[in-house]
Write a protein that holds these residues in place. Sequence first.
Motif, PDB file in Angstrom:
ATOM      1  N   TYR A  22       0.869  -1.177   0.000  1.00 57.78           N
ATOM      2  CA  TYR A  22       0.000   0.000   0.000  1.00 57.78           C
ATOM      3  C   TYR A  22       0.899   1.217   0.000  1.00 57.78           C
ATOM      4  CZ  TYR A  22      -4.350   2.561   0.811  1.00 57.78           C
ATOM      5  OH  TYR A  22      -5.418   3.383   0.675  1.00 57.78           O
ATOM      6  N   ASP A  23       0.316   2.426   0.043  1.00 56.77           N
ATOM      7  CA  ASP A  23       1.107   3.649  -0.089  1.00 56.77           C
ATOM      8  C   ASP A  23       2.283   3.690   0.876  1.00 56.77           C
ATOM      9  OD1 ASP A  23      -0.395   4.620  -2.136  1.00 56.77           O
ATOM     10  OD2 ASP A  23      -1.686   5.868  -0.877  1.00 56.77           O
ATOM     11  N   ARG A  24       2.027   3.365   2.142  1.00 54.68           N
ATOM     12  CA  ARG A  24       3.090   3.437   3.160  1.00 54.68           C
ATOM     13  C   ARG A  24       3.336   2.091   3.858  1.00 54.68           C
ATOM     14  NH1 ARG A  24       4.076   8.838   4.539  1.00 54.68           N
ATOM     15  NH2 ARG A  24       2.533  10.318   3.738  1.00 54.68           N
ATOM     16  N   LEU A  25       2.640   1.059   3.463  1.00 54.85           N
ATOM     17  CA  LEU A  25       2.696  -0.218   4.149  1.00 54.85           C
ATOM     18  C   LEU A  25       3.517  -1.226   3.341  1.00 54.85           C
ATOM     19  CD1 LEU A  25       1.597  -1.606   6.722  1.00 54.85           C
ATOM     20  CD2 LEU A  25      -0.309  -2.441   5.322  1.00 54.85           C
ATOM     21  N   HIS A  26       4.461  -1.881   4.029  1.00 51.13           N
ATOM     22  CA  HIS A  26       5.353  -2.849   3.391  1.00 51.13           C
ATOM     23  C   HIS A  26       5.236  -4.196   4.083  1.00 51.13           C
ATOM     24  CE1 HIS A  26       7.991   0.106   1.125  1.00 51.13           C
ATOM     25  NE2 HIS A  26       7.253   0.892   1.886  1.00 51.13           N
ATOM     26  N   LEU A  27       5.268  -5.255   3.305  1.00 54.80           N
ATOM     27  CA  LEU A  27       5.379  -6.618   3.822  1.00 54.80           C
ATOM     28  C   LEU A  27       6.815  -7.085   3.648  1.00 54.80           C
ATOM     29  CD1 LEU A  27       4.119  -9.368   4.773  1.00 54.80           C
ATOM     30  CD2 LEU A  27       3.801  -9.874   2.333  1.00 54.80           C
ATOM     31  N   PHE A  28       7.420  -7.633   4.716  1.00 55.37           N
ATOM     32  CA  PHE A  28       8.803  -8.080   4.600  1.00 55.37           C
ATOM     33  C   PHE A  28       8.948  -9.505   5.127  1.00 55.37           C
ATOM     34  CE2 PHE A  28       8.660  -6.140   8.823  1.00 55.37           C
ATOM     35  CZ  PHE A  28       9.360  -7.048   9.604  1.00 55.37           C
ATOM     36  N   VAL A  29       9.895 -10.225   4.544  1.00 56.14           N
ATOM     37  CA  VAL A  29      10.270 -11.574   4.959  1.00 56.14           C
ATOM     38  C   VAL A  29      11.783 -11.576   5.128  1.00 56.14           C
ATOM     39  CG1 VAL A  29      10.279 -14.024   4.403  1.00 56.14           C
ATOM     40  CG2 VAL A  29       8.336 -12.602   3.726  1.00 56.14           C
ATOM     41  N   GLU A  30      12.270 -12.034   6.304  1.00 50.99           N
ATOM     42  CA  GLU A  30      13.706 -12.021   6.599  1.00 50.99           C
ATOM     43  C   GLU A  30      14.172 -13.395   7.072  1.00 50.99           C
ATOM     44  OE1 GLU A  30      14.901  -9.023   9.316  1.00 50.99           O
ATOM     45  OE2 GLU A  30      14.222  -7.342   8.077  1.00 50.99           O
ATOM     46  N   PRO A  31      14.654 -14.259   6.188  1.00 48.41           N
ATOM     47  CA  PRO A  31      15.310 -15.490   6.638  1.00 48.41           C
ATOM     48  C   PRO A  31      16.724 -15.177   7.123  1.00 48.41           C
ATOM     49  CG  PRO A  31      15.291 -15.383   4.248  1.00 48.41           C
ATOM     50  CD  PRO A  31      14.514 -14.183   4.729  1.00 48.41           C
ATOM     51  N   GLN A  32      17.121 -15.789   8.241  1.00 42.02           N
ATOM     52  CA  GLN A  32      18.431 -15.520   8.837  1.00 42.02           C
ATOM     53  C   GLN A  32      19.116 -16.819   9.250  1.00 42.02           C
ATOM     54  OE1 GLN A  32      18.176 -12.887  12.176  1.00 42.02           O
ATOM     55  NE2 GLN A  32      17.561 -11.100  10.965  1.00 42.02           N
ATOM     56  N   VAL A  33      20.431 -16.796   9.216  1.00 41.56           N
ATOM     57  CA  VAL A  33      21.266 -17.859   9.764  1.00 41.56           C
ATOM     58  C   VAL A  33      22.073 -17.247  10.905  1.00 41.56           C
ATOM     59  CG1 VAL A  33      23.105 -19.513   9.332  1.00 41.56           C
ATOM     60  CG2 VAL A  33      21.417 -19.044   7.546  1.00 41.56           C
ATOM     61  N   ALA A  62      21.939 -21.806  14.035  1.00 39.57           N
ATOM     62  CA  ALA A  62      20.496 -21.737  14.252  1.00 39.57           C
ATOM     63  C   ALA A  62      19.866 -21.001  13.062  1.00 39.57           C
ATOM     64  CB  ALA A  62      20.172 -21.020  15.568  1.00 39.57           C
ATOM     65  N   PHE A  63      18.625 -21.319  12.790  1.00 41.09           N
ATOM     66  CA  PHE A  63      17.932 -20.746  11.643  1.00 41.09           C
ATOM     67  C   PHE A  63      16.598 -20.173  12.111  1.00 41.09           C
ATOM     68  CE2 PHE A  63      20.338 -24.522  10.467  1.00 41.09           C
ATOM     69  CZ  PHE A  63      21.186 -24.032   9.494  1.00 41.09           C
ATOM     70  N   TYR A 226       7.500 -28.256  10.893  1.00 38.67           N
ATOM     71  CA  TYR A 226       8.767 -27.537  10.869  1.00 38.67           C
ATOM     72  C   TYR A 226       8.627 -26.228  10.116  1.00 38.67           C
ATOM     73  CZ  TYR A 226       9.389 -29.013   5.981  1.00 38.67           C
ATOM     74  OH  TYR A 226       9.225 -29.198   4.627  1.00 38.67           O
ATOM     75  N   VAL A 227       9.529 -25.317  10.416  1.00 37.85           N
ATOM     76  CA  VAL A 227       9.729 -24.077   9.651  1.00 37.85           C
ATOM     77  C   VAL A 227      11.195 -24.051   9.251  1.00 37.85           C
ATOM     78  CG1 VAL A 227       9.654 -21.566   9.647  1.00 37.85           C
ATOM     79  CG2 VAL A 227       7.905 -22.858  10.886  1.00 37.85           C
ATOM     80  N   GLY A 228      11.471 -24.102   7.971  1.00 36.19           N
ATOM     81  CA  GLY A 228      12.838 -24.161   7.488  1.00 36.19           C
ATOM     82  C   GLY A 228      13.161 -23.049   6.519  1.00 36.19           C
ATOM     83  N   LEU A 229      14.329 -23.158   5.912  1.00 37.17           N
ATOM     84  CA  LEU A 229      14.801 -22.183   4.941  1.00 37.17           C
ATOM     85  C   LEU A 229      15.111 -22.893   3.634  1.00 37.17           C
ATOM     86  CD1 LEU A 229      17.268 -20.039   7.091  1.00 37.17           C
ATOM     87  CD2 LEU A 229      14.962 -19.416   6.365  1.00 37.17           C
TER      88      LEU A 229
END
Length: 292
Positions: A22-33, A62-63, A226-229
């Motif tokens: 949206y105008d000011r709204l962002h969706l983000f996804v951050e996979p990390q190790v 860890a993931f 499970y939740v994986g990468l």
Amino acid sequence: KLADHGDALSAHVGLNFDMRIYDRLHLFVEPQVNLFFNPRHGSPRKGIAISSAGDWRSYMPAFNTFVGLAYNFGQTKPKVQRLSGSWKNPKLDWNGYYVSALAGLQFQSNSRLVWKGNMTAGERVGMHYSLGGGRWFNEFLAIRASASYSQNNWVKYLSAKPLRSRYMSVRLEGVLDVLNMGRHLYGKSIGIENPDDCFFGLAILAGPEMGHMVKHDKTSKVHDHYVGLVGGLQARFRVHKWVSVIAEPRFTVVPYTAPNSDVDAPNDNRNYYDALLNFNVGIEVRIPARHK
């Protein structure tokens, strides 16, 4: 009981996929190790490497994956660079949406039981199938959601039948076509006016995966969510204005919990992970735009 604890240093690296919805709204996804370093290397059951007595490791991986929303509180709306995509080409009535189907081979790469030599190459290999869909937002950036089913043998005891693991999952991947990004940035200097005129693409894939696994052992069967990468590469060759042939090598980390097999702690659970490699081929089909 295992009640040891200790201090540790940590470092992490990851990816950030950000999409303005949206105008000011962002969706983000951050996979990390994350990597935790044990300051008391060599000391049994001290620090953080507490998986077994006398653990030789001085680090522990860890993931994790974060999914969230971000809001821009600036005084003005963010300026967005409008990129010319093929769906804005009047000769090709397309708005960026596509579907894909893939199938290929899979095997588990981290189990020492797989590589002990008591399984043939054919017994080690399983199958992987996936269906997905997504959208290209410009010449080089896309998102894809997929559902998949895969299976492979993970262990064989003596002359018995190999035992199998099965995985049912959904994943959300960001797709970055590095070739088309280079063509967009430097295309005019090398004589490419429209990156969509090029028939070949090479993309990086990465994102989170959620699913359910079933692992057969000699006397039991492990069920765990499970939740994986997942990460990989995609080579794409367009054979028609609506159809592309794609090939994808992919690596997936599947963490899970199972009962401890040690006789000293038979009622405890331990954390494990499967490192899965698969190679898939398939097609990607563009969905024509619909006009009211």
